[in-house]
Scaffold this active site. Sequence first.
Site, PDB file in Angstrom:
ATOM      1  N   ASN A  83      50.104  42.208  24.902  1.00 27.06           N
ATOM      2  CA  ASN A  83      51.396  41.797  25.579  1.00 27.06           C
ATOM      3  C   ASN A  83      52.118  40.446  24.851  1.00 27.06           C
ATOM      4  OD1 ASN A  83      53.637  41.652  27.481  1.00 27.06           O
ATOM      5  ND2 ASN A  83      52.425  42.146  29.015  1.00 27.06           N
ATOM      6  N   HIS A 113      34.023  24.844  14.944  1.00 29.17           N
ATOM      7  CA  HIS A 113      33.772  23.395  14.339  1.00 29.17           C
ATOM      8  C   HIS A 113      32.388  22.828  15.095  1.00 29.17           C
ATOM      9  CE1 HIS A 113      37.723  23.803  12.949  1.00 29.17           C
ATOM     10  NE2 HIS A 113      37.998  24.270  13.880  1.00 29.17           N
ATOM     11  N   GLY A 148      46.507  38.028  31.836  1.00 24.83           N
ATOM     12  CA  GLY A 148      47.206  37.021  31.292  1.00 24.83           C
ATOM     13  C   GLY A 148      46.720  35.710  31.267  1.00 24.83           C
ATOM     14  N   ALA A 166      42.853  36.933  35.003  1.00 25.15           N
ATOM     15  CA  ALA A 166      44.008  35.971  34.535  1.00 25.15           C
ATOM     16  C   ALA A 166      43.558  34.647  34.472  1.00 25.15           C
ATOM     17  CB  ALA A 166      44.970  36.170  35.227  1.00 25.15           C
ATOM     18  N   LYS A 186      32.586  34.103  34.829  1.00 27.55           N
ATOM     19  CA  LYS A 186      31.286  34.563  35.171  1.00 27.55           C
ATOM     20  C   LYS A 186      31.750  36.089  35.815  1.00 27.55           C
ATOM     21  CE  LYS A 186      28.789  30.936  34.269  1.00 27.55           C
ATOM     22  NZ  LYS A 186      27.999  30.928  33.271  1.00 27.55           N
TER      23      LYS A 186
END
Length: 195
Positions: A83, A113, A148, A166, A186
């Site tokens: 999306n 990093h 999302g 989400a 989790k």
Amino acid sequence: MTEFEKKQSGKIYDARDSELRSLQYRAKDLMREYNRIPAANENEKKRVLDMLVGAAGKNVRVNQPFYVDYGSNIFIGDNSFINLNCTLLDTGKITIGKNTLIGPDVKIYTAVHAKETSERFWEEDDGAVYVKTWTQPVRIGDGVWIGGGAILLPGVTIGDHAVIGAGSVVTESIPAGAVACGNPCKVKKRREADI
């Protein structure tokens, strides 16, 4: 070993390398072109997407805008959907299985990093300081749904038919058939029907 080969194999690499910069510039130009194509022009979007990513299977849909780093390290399976406003930081390989849904504003990161500041930078003889980077791939299985705003961190694998809620931040791999959410993400329950 070239800087490209180092990057692809997960070793520390120099992102200032001219070959790597050229690959990024190409991807950024294609990405801008893709994001400017009229939404209804499916043929042109497919043409540019096929040049931008490593591979896109049949019936793949990627809504605009779409953001990448190299593009060529992204592999999308058949019938998958990404999306709008997703960022795939594909310094390393990102594999998305078939029949997978990725919600809006999802971020997938493969660049790593060091946690220690002293290990995160190197200094040149002229005093210039540069960031050390390496990569860890992200793998998303078949039949996955990522809600999302989720963020997937380097090195995680999302098993087949898993659901990621989400806004979740996925810091560790999630097994097949799991429903998982949160920060850190989790497992809340397991589903066996699709496995």
